[in-house]
Design a protein around this motif. Structure first.
Motif, PDB file in Angstrom:
ATOM      1  N   GLY A  70      12.707 -55.850   9.447  1.00 15.08           N
ATOM      2  CA  GLY A  70      13.615 -54.721   9.280  1.00 15.08           C
ATOM      3  C   GLY A  70      14.526 -54.854   8.085  1.00 15.08           C
ATOM      4  O   GLY A  70      14.546 -55.868   7.380  1.00 15.08           O
ATOM      5  N   SER A  71      15.312 -53.811   7.856  1.00 11.96           N
ATOM      6  CA  SER A  71      16.205 -53.788   6.694  1.00 11.96           C
ATOM      7  C   SER A  71      17.685 -53.885   7.073  1.00 11.96           C
ATOM      8  O   SER A  71      18.521 -54.148   6.217  1.00 11.96           O
ATOM      9  N   ARG A  72      17.998 -53.660   8.365  1.00 16.95           N
ATOM     10  CA  ARG A  72      19.400 -53.734   8.820  1.00 16.95           C
ATOM     11  C   ARG A  72      19.497 -54.718   9.986  1.00 16.95           C
ATOM     12  O   ARG A  72      18.831 -54.563  11.005  1.00 16.95           O
ATOM     13  N   CYS A  73      20.347 -55.732   9.798  1.00 17.24           N
ATOM     14  CA  CYS A  73      20.484 -56.792  10.794  1.00 17.24           C
ATOM     15  C   CYS A  73      21.954 -56.996  11.113  1.00 17.24           C
ATOM     16  O   CYS A  73      22.805 -56.945  10.215  1.00 17.24           O
ATOM     17  N   ILE A  74      22.267 -57.220  12.394  1.00 15.59           N
ATOM     18  CA  ILE A  74      23.624 -57.578  12.779  1.00 15.59           C
ATOM     19  C   ILE A  74      23.601 -58.932  13.471  1.00 15.59           C
ATOM     20  O   ILE A  74      22.791 -59.180  14.364  1.00 15.59           O
ATOM     21  N   SER A 126      35.516 -57.441  15.730  1.00 15.91           N
ATOM     22  CA  SER A 126      35.434 -56.651  16.957  1.00 15.91           C
ATOM     23  C   SER A 126      34.658 -57.434  18.004  1.00 15.91           C
ATOM     24  O   SER A 126      33.888 -58.345  17.682  1.00 15.91           O
ATOM     25  N   ARG A 127      34.861 -57.067  19.255  1.00 14.02           N
ATOM     26  CA  ARG A 127      34.011 -57.553  20.327  1.00 14.02           C
ATOM     27  C   ARG A 127      32.707 -56.750  20.313  1.00 14.02           C
ATOM     28  O   ARG A 127      32.708 -55.545  20.015  1.00 14.02           O
ATOM     29  N   ALA A 128      31.617 -57.391  20.668  1.00 13.33           N
ATOM     30  CA  ALA A 128      30.316 -56.731  20.602  1.00 13.33           C
ATOM     31  C   ALA A 128      30.255 -55.506  21.500  1.00 13.33           C
ATOM     32  O   ALA A 128      29.722 -54.462  21.122  1.00 13.33           O
ATOM     33  N   GLU A 129      30.815 -55.611  22.707  1.00 14.99           N
ATOM     34  CA  GLU A 129      30.677 -54.525  23.673  1.00 14.99           C
ATOM     35  C   GLU A 129      31.477 -53.281  23.299  1.00 14.99           C
ATOM     36  O   GLU A 129      31.191 -52.180  23.781  1.00 14.99           O
ATOM     37  N   THR A 130      32.483 -53.435  22.412  1.00 13.82           N
ATOM     38  CA  THR A 130      33.290 -52.283  22.007  1.00 13.82           C
ATOM     39  C   THR A 130      32.968 -51.808  20.594  1.00 13.82           C
ATOM     40  O   THR A 130      33.543 -50.829  20.127  1.00 13.82           O
ATOM     41  N   PHE A 131      32.059 -52.488  19.918  1.00  8.33           N
ATOM     42  CA  PHE A 131      31.695 -52.107  18.557  1.00  8.33           C
ATOM     43  C   PHE A 131      30.643 -51.004  18.604  1.00  8.33           C
ATOM     44  O   PHE A 131      29.563 -51.177  19.176  1.00  8.33           O
ATOM     45  N   ILE A 132      30.957 -49.857  18.017  1.00  8.17           N
ATOM     46  CA  ILE A 132      30.041 -48.715  17.995  1.00  8.17           C
ATOM     47  C   ILE A 132      29.655 -48.438  16.543  1.00  8.17           C
ATOM     48  O   ILE A 132      30.438 -47.877  15.772  1.00  8.17           O
ATOM     49  N   PRO A 133      28.453 -48.823  16.132  1.00  9.39           N
ATOM     50  CA  PRO A 133      28.048 -48.603  14.741  1.00  9.39           C
ATOM     51  C   PRO A 133      27.674 -47.149  14.481  1.00  9.39           C
ATOM     52  O   PRO A 133      27.338 -46.405  15.406  1.00  9.39           O
ATOM     53  N   GLU A 134      27.730 -46.762  13.211  1.00  8.73           N
ATOM     54  CA  GLU A 134      27.329 -45.410  12.835  1.00  8.73           C
ATOM     55  C   GLU A 134      25.834 -45.205  13.027  1.00  8.73           C
ATOM     56  O   GLU A 134      25.393 -44.091  13.302  1.00  8.73           O
ATOM     57  N   GLN A 135      25.061 -46.257  12.883  1.00  5.20           N
ATOM     58  CA  GLN A 135      23.630 -46.199  13.165  1.00  5.20           C
ATOM     59  C   GLN A 135      23.195 -47.542  13.730  1.00  5.20           C
ATOM     60  O   GLN A 135      23.855 -48.559  13.524  1.00  5.20           O
ATOM     61  N   GLY A 136      22.082 -47.514  14.467  1.00  5.33           N
ATOM     62  CA  GLY A 136      21.607 -48.728  15.102  1.00  5.33           C
ATOM     63  C   GLY A 136      20.997 -49.702  14.107  1.00  5.33           C
ATOM     64  O   GLY A 136      20.772 -49.387  12.937  1.00  5.33           O
ATOM     65  N   PHE A 137      20.717 -50.901  14.603  1.00  3.78           N
ATOM     66  CA  PHE A 137      20.189 -51.977  13.760  1.00  3.78           C
ATOM     67  C   PHE A 137      18.746 -52.289  14.128  1.00  3.78           C
ATOM     68  O   PHE A 137      18.352 -52.222  15.290  1.00  3.78           O
ATOM     69  N   GLN A 149      20.980 -62.914  29.281  1.00  5.96           N
ATOM     70  CA  GLN A 149      21.473 -61.805  30.098  1.00  5.96           C
ATOM     71  C   GLN A 149      22.781 -61.263  29.532  1.00  5.96           C
ATOM     72  O   GLN A 149      22.973 -60.046  29.436  1.00  5.96           O
ATOM     73  N   ASP A 150      23.679 -62.158  29.136  1.00 11.52           N
ATOM     74  CA  ASP A 150      24.952 -61.725  28.542  1.00 11.52           C
ATOM     75  C   ASP A 150      24.715 -61.049  27.197  1.00 11.52           C
ATOM     76  O   ASP A 150      25.349 -60.040  26.874  1.00 11.52           O
ATOM     77  N   MET A 151      23.817 -61.621  26.404  1.00 11.61           N
ATOM     78  CA  MET A 151      23.518 -61.028  25.101  1.00 11.61           C
ATOM     79  C   MET A 151      22.991 -59.615  25.265  1.00 11.61           C
ATOM     80  O   MET A 151      23.416 -58.682  24.564  1.00 11.61           O
ATOM     81  N   LEU A 152      22.077 -59.434  26.193  1.00  9.33           N
ATOM     82  CA  LEU A 152      21.514 -58.116  26.449  1.00  9.33           C
ATOM     83  C   LEU A 152      22.580 -57.134  26.893  1.00  9.33           C
ATOM     84  O   LEU A 152      22.639 -55.989  26.427  1.00  9.33           O
ATOM     85  N   ALA A 153      23.469 -57.579  27.783  1.00  8.54           N
ATOM     86  CA  ALA A 153      24.479 -56.688  28.346  1.00  8.54           C
ATOM     87  C   ALA A 153      25.427 -56.132  27.291  1.00  8.54           C
ATOM     88  O   ALA A 153      25.837 -54.967  27.364  1.00  8.54           O
ATOM     89  N   VAL A 154      25.778 -56.957  26.295  1.00  8.90           N
ATOM     90  CA  VAL A 154      26.811 -56.529  25.345  1.00  8.90           C
ATOM     91  C   VAL A 154      26.260 -56.065  24.001  1.00  8.90           C
ATOM     92  O   VAL A 154      27.031 -55.584  23.161  1.00  8.90           O
ATOM     93  N   THR A 155      24.947 -56.185  23.780  1.00  4.36           N
ATOM     94  CA  THR A 155      24.426 -55.831  22.456  1.00  4.36           C
ATOM     95  C   THR A 155      23.329 -54.768  22.457  1.00  4.36           C
ATOM     96  O   THR A 155      22.975 -54.265  21.393  1.00  4.36           O
ATOM     97  N   ARG A 156      22.791 -54.386  23.611  1.00  5.11           N
ATOM     98  CA  ARG A 156      21.633 -53.490  23.574  1.00  5.11           C
ATOM     99  C   ARG A 156      21.967 -52.118  22.995  1.00  5.11           C
ATOM    100  O   ARG A 156      21.089 -51.449  22.449  1.00  5.11           O
ATOM    101  N   HIS A 157      23.240 -51.722  23.065  1.00  7.38           N
ATOM    102  CA  HIS A 157      23.618 -50.428  22.480  1.00  7.38           C
ATOM    103  C   HIS A 157      23.602 -50.461  20.952  1.00  7.38           C
ATOM    104  O   HIS A 157      23.704 -49.409  20.305  1.00  7.38           O
ATOM    105  N   LEU A 158      23.474 -51.650  20.372  1.00  7.45           N
ATOM    106  CA  LEU A 158      23.477 -51.779  18.914  1.00  7.45           C
ATOM    107  C   LEU A 158      22.097 -51.566  18.297  1.00  7.45           C
ATOM    108  O   LEU A 158      21.987 -51.377  17.081  1.00  7.45           O
ATOM    109  N   LEU A 159      21.064 -51.586  19.116  1.00  7.24           N
ATOM    110  CA  LEU A 159      19.692 -51.509  18.599  1.00  7.24           C
ATOM    111  C   LEU A 159      19.295 -50.094  18.197  1.00  7.24           C
ATOM    112  O   LEU A 159      19.568 -49.127  18.910  1.00  7.24           O
TER     113      LEU A 159
END
Length: 218
Positions: A70-74, A126-137, A149-159
């Motif tokens: 990919g071209s965008r990574c967080i 920012s904390r991962a769970e409250t960070f809302i990007p303009e576009q996904g990664f 499990q914790d990683m999935l819970a707080v980061t899946r909205h970033l994808l």
């Protein structure tokens, strides 16, 4: 930095099969010098010895390079910029976002970005769970996160749609994988060989199952 560190880094990169030019290798050493300097006052990492930093930070981070897509990574919970900054140096054509909730660490990241001239790096305090990007990664990457499990819970909205989670782990996390099978497809579990490190390393690649992916998107 010491010539011995440059030789150690060059030999490690060759062992990994990671192609770099002289400018990139110097940037990696410059980043290491900044890390050593700031670590004295800010306690950014428990690793103090520069030679150990080459192995445990630079080479450990770059061991995942062949499987970064990919071209965008967080890089979530990036700390002192690991693995995000070494990967950003290696892939200047890609966009890297570094996310951490620790203020002293993000201050270091801003300084490192400026000092190294890394225009492809953006720092977020920012904390991962409250960070809302303009576009996904395309890739959500994390090193030494508490659990899958914790990683999935707080980061899946970033994808972004079709994006992947890459988790850098020590021992193969079979118990953790069992806890997330209803949410994710496990695409790959890759053992990594880090030159000079006699410890287990694994890269886990996960993709959200369509039902979960859709459920968490507007």
């Amino acid at each position: 930095m010491d010539a011995a560190l440059a030789r150690q880094l060059g030999a490690g990169l060759n062992a990994l099969g990671v192609a770099t030019n002289a400018v990139q290798q110097q940037l990696l050493l410059d980043y290491l010098a900044l890390l050593v300097k700031w670590n004295r006052a800010y306690n950014l990492t428990a690793v103090r010895d520069p030679a150990a930093m080459v192995t445990r930070h630079l080479l450990d981070s770059l061991a995942v390079a062949p499987w970064l897509t990919g071209s965008r990574c967080i890089d979530v919970g990036t700390g002192a910029g690991l693995p995000g900054i070494p990967l950003a140096i290696l892939f200047p054509e890609r966009e890297f976002h570094l996310l951490d909730s620790n203020g002293k660490k993000t201050r270091f990241l801003f300084q490192a970005r400026t000092a190294l001239g890394l225009d492809n790096v953006t720092v977020h305090h920012s904390r991962a769970e409250t960070f809302i990007p303009e576009q996904g990664f395309d890739v959500v990457l994390s090193r030494a996160f508490a659990s899958l499990q914790d990683m999935l819970a707080v980061t899946r909205h970033l994808l972004a749609p079709g994006g992947v989670l890459l988790a850098m782990k020590g021992a193969r996390p079979d118990d953790e994988l069992q806890a997330i099978t209803q949410h994710c497809a496990v695409r790959h579990i890759r053992p990594l060989q880090v030159p000079g490190l006699d410890e287990q390393r694994h890269l886990v690649e996960l993709a959200l199952l369509p039902t979960i992916d859709n459920q968490h998107r507007p």
